[in-house]
Write a protein that holds these residues in place. Structure first.
Motif, mmCIF file in Angstrom:
data_model
loop_
_atom_site.group_PDB
_atom_site.id
_atom_site.type_symbol
_atom_site.label_atom_id
_atom_site.label_comp_id
_atom_site.label_asym_id
_atom_site.label_seq_id
_atom_site.Cartn_x
_atom_site.Cartn_y
_atom_site.Cartn_z
ATOM 1 N N ASN A 34 46.494 34.371 37.580
ATOM 2 C CA ASN A 34 46.732 34.415 39.018
ATOM 3 C C ASN A 34 48.211 34.575 39.334
ATOM 4 O OD1 ASN A 34 46.132 34.303 41.763
ATOM 5 N ND2 ASN A 34 46.377 32.102 41.827
ATOM 6 N N SER A 35 49.081 34.058 38.477
ATOM 7 C CA SER A 35 50.516 34.137 38.716
ATOM 8 C C SER A 35 51.109 35.480 38.296
ATOM 9 C CB SER A 35 51.230 33.007 37.973
ATOM 10 O OG SER A 35 50.960 33.106 36.587
ATOM 11 N N ALA A 36 50.355 36.291 37.572
ATOM 12 C CA ALA A 36 50.849 37.585 37.115
ATOM 13 C C ALA A 36 51.013 38.540 38.296
ATOM 14 C CB ALA A 36 49.881 38.186 36.096
ATOM 15 N N GLU A 37 52.025 39.401 38.194
ATOM 16 C CA GLU A 37 52.221 40.404 39.244
ATOM 17 C C GLU A 37 51.012 41.332 39.306
ATOM 18 O OE1 GLU A 37 55.152 44.123 39.950
ATOM 19 O OE2 GLU A 37 56.120 42.200 39.518
ATOM 20 N N ASP A 38 50.513 41.708 38.130
ATOM 21 C CA ASP A 38 49.315 42.526 38.037
ATOM 22 C C ASP A 38 48.155 41.603 37.695
ATOM 23 O OD1 ASP A 38 47.357 44.408 37.643
ATOM 24 O OD2 ASP A 38 48.256 45.267 35.854
ATOM 25 N N LYS A 39 47.308 41.327 38.659
ATOM 26 C CA LYS A 39 46.218 40.373 38.472
ATOM 27 C C LYS A 39 45.031 40.974 37.725
ATOM 28 C CE LYS A 39 47.312 37.368 42.381
ATOM 29 N NZ LYS A 39 48.715 37.527 42.268
ATOM 30 N N GLY A 40 45.059 42.253 37.475
ATOM 31 C CA GLY A 40 43.970 42.920 36.773
ATOM 32 C C GLY A 40 43.238 43.884 37.682
ATOM 33 N N PHE A 41 42.687 44.933 37.085
ATOM 34 C CA PHE A 41 42.114 45.971 37.938
ATOM 35 C C PHE A 41 40.815 45.563 38.627
ATOM 36 C CE2 PHE A 41 40.085 47.215 33.918
ATOM 37 C CZ PHE A 41 38.808 47.562 34.317
ATOM 38 N N VAL A 42 40.047 44.663 38.062
ATOM 39 C CA VAL A 42 38.826 44.221 38.746
ATOM 40 C C VAL A 42 39.193 43.399 39.987
ATOM 41 C CG1 VAL A 42 36.699 42.884 38.518
ATOM 42 C CG2 VAL A 42 37.449 44.328 36.642
ATOM 43 N N ILE A 43 40.255 42.607 39.896
ATOM 44 C CA ILE A 43 40.724 41.852 41.062
ATOM 45 C C ILE A 43 41.286 42.812 42.104
ATOM 46 C CG2 ILE A 43 42.357 40.080 41.863
ATOM 47 C CD1 ILE A 43 39.975 39.056 40.146
ATOM 48 N N ASP A 44 42.019 43.840 41.657
ATOM 49 C CA ASP A 44 42.552 44.839 42.591
ATOM 50 C C ASP A 44 41.428 45.548 43.347
ATOM 51 O OD1 ASP A 44 45.118 44.226 41.734
ATOM 52 O OD2 ASP A 44 45.250 45.956 40.371
ATOM 53 N N ILE A 45 40.385 45.937 42.623
ATOM 54 C CA ILE A 45 39.237 46.606 43.260
ATOM 55 C C ILE A 45 38.571 45.663 44.259
ATOM 56 C CG2 ILE A 45 36.898 47.500 42.869
ATOM 57 C CD1 ILE A 45 37.962 48.517 40.110
ATOM 58 N N SER A 46 38.315 44.433 43.847
ATOM 59 C CA SER A 46 37.653 43.462 44.715
ATOM 60 C C SER A 46 38.477 43.186 45.967
ATOM 61 C CB SER A 46 37.418 42.149 43.958
ATOM 62 O OG SER A 46 36.672 42.391 42.802
ATOM 63 N N THR A 47 39.777 43.006 45.785
ATOM 64 C CA THR A 47 40.659 42.742 46.926
ATOM 65 C C THR A 47 40.649 43.920 47.890
ATOM 66 O OG1 THR A 47 42.056 41.311 45.568
ATOM 67 C CG2 THR A 47 43.027 42.173 47.589
ATOM 68 N N HIS A 48 40.713 45.120 47.361
ATOM 69 C CA HIS A 48 40.700 46.312 48.219
ATOM 70 C C HIS A 48 39.394 46.418 49.011
ATOM 71 C CE1 HIS A 48 41.495 50.351 49.613
ATOM 72 N NE2 HIS A 48 40.277 50.675 49.189
ATOM 73 N N VAL A 49 38.279 46.263 48.323
ATOM 74 C CA VAL A 49 36.971 46.390 48.985
ATOM 75 C C VAL A 49 36.820 45.349 50.096
ATOM 76 C CG1 VAL A 49 34.478 46.090 48.645
ATOM 77 C CG2 VAL A 49 35.811 47.470 47.035
ATOM 78 N N PHE A 50 37.128 44.087 49.793
ATOM 79 C CA PHE A 50 36.938 43.041 50.785
ATOM 80 C C PHE A 50 37.958 43.103 51.911
ATOM 81 C CE2 PHE A 50 34.451 41.084 47.324
ATOM 82 C CZ PHE A 50 33.242 41.038 48.014
ATOM 83 N N SER A 51 39.162 43.567 51.629
ATOM 84 C CA SER A 51 40.146 43.699 52.709
ATOM 85 C C SER A 51 39.726 44.806 53.671
ATOM 86 C CB SER A 51 41.555 43.948 52.167
ATOM 87 O OG SER A 51 41.633 45.190 51.525
ATOM 88 N N GLU A 52 39.102 45.858 53.147
ATOM 89 C CA GLU A 52 38.571 46.922 54.002
ATOM 90 C C GLU A 52 37.464 46.391 54.925
ATOM 91 O OE1 GLU A 52 39.291 50.388 54.295
ATOM 92 O OE2 GLU A 52 41.132 49.758 53.277
ATOM 93 N N MET A 53 36.794 45.341 54.498
ATOM 94 C CA MET A 53 35.727 44.732 55.297
ATOM 95 C C MET A 53 36.258 43.620 56.201
ATOM 96 S SD MET A 53 32.861 44.606 52.265
ATOM 97 C CE MET A 53 31.646 43.771 53.259
ATOM 98 N N GLY A 54 37.576 43.369 56.168
ATOM 99 C CA GLY A 54 38.180 42.372 57.037
ATOM 100 C C GLY A 54 38.349 40.994 56.430
ATOM 101 N N TYR A 55 38.122 40.851 55.142
ATOM 102 C CA TYR A 55 38.259 39.561 54.470
ATOM 103 C C TYR A 55 39.598 39.455 53.758
ATOM 104 C CZ TYR A 55 33.194 39.139 54.988
ATOM 105 O OH TYR A 55 31.925 39.075 55.486
ATOM 106 N N LYS A 56 40.088 38.243 53.624
ATOM 107 C CA LYS A 56 41.205 37.965 52.739
ATOM 108 C C LYS A 56 40.610 37.466 51.432
ATOM 109 C CE LYS A 56 44.498 36.890 56.305
ATOM 110 N NZ LYS A 56 45.486 35.971 56.833
ATOM 111 N N VAL A 57 41.269 37.760 50.333
ATOM 112 C CA VAL A 57 40.779 37.339 49.023
ATOM 113 C C VAL A 57 41.767 36.374 48.409
ATOM 114 C CG1 VAL A 57 40.212 38.089 46.686
ATOM 115 C CG2 VAL A 57 39.486 39.457 48.633
ATOM 116 N N LYS A 58 41.254 35.241 47.976
ATOM 117 C CA LYS A 58 42.029 34.263 47.216
ATOM 118 C C LYS A 58 41.488 34.301 45.800
ATOM 119 C CE LYS A 58 43.097 29.356 46.911
ATOM 120 N NZ LYS A 58 42.788 28.018 47.449
ATOM 121 N N TYR A 59 42.374 34.489 44.844
ATOM 122 C CA TYR A 59 41.965 34.580 43.444
ATOM 123 C C TYR A 59 42.435 33.341 42.706
ATOM 124 C CZ TYR A 59 42.012 36.222 38.588
ATOM 125 O OH TYR A 59 41.846 36.338 37.231
ATOM 126 N N VAL A 60 41.522 32.702 41.978
ATOM 127 C CA VAL A 60 41.793 31.475 41.229
ATOM 128 C C VAL A 60 41.398 31.696 39.776
ATOM 129 C CG1 VAL A 60 41.183 29.030 41.017
ATOM 130 C CG2 VAL A 60 41.298 30.092 43.283
#
Length: 101
Positions: A34-60
């Motif tokens: 979670n502290s890495a600058e690059d959180k991983g591509f699956v997290i990037d995809i998930s964050t993008h998809v949910f932000s497009e739907m109006g959600y904020k994503v918290k990754y733990v």
């Protein structure tokens, strides 16, 4: 051995949530610390998809897949990445995995 990277949801409360909390244990490059600058591509995809739907994503991140699964089952987290239907049959799985390993 192939590993599927599914994205799971357990709660219909997500429909009313402003923030979705995703949990995973570290498995770079798919989902990293979670502290890495690059959180991983699956997290990037998930964050993008949910932000497009109006959600904020918290990754733990947690130490083990078992802790991640337990956290989703107890509704501490909304979604988990990297678990399989065999590991967590009570969860709802996406139809298509985001990645294979």
């Amino acid at each position: 051995m192939k590993q599927l990277f599914f994205f799971f949801f357990i709660s219909s409360a997500l429909l009313n949530a402003a923030t979705i909390t995703i949990v995973a244990n570290k498995n770079c490059p798919y989902y990293c610390a979670n502290s890495a600058e690059d959180k991983g591509f699956v997290i990037d995809i998930s964050t993008h998809v949910f932000s497009e739907m109006g959600y904020k994503v918290k990754y733990v991140t947690v130490d083990s897949q078992e802790k991640a699964i337990e956290g989703v089952l107890t509704k501490k987290y909304d979604a988990i990445i990297g678990a399989t239907p065999k590991e967590a049959p009570a969860l709802i799985f996406s139809t298509h995995p985001l990645a294979y390993s």
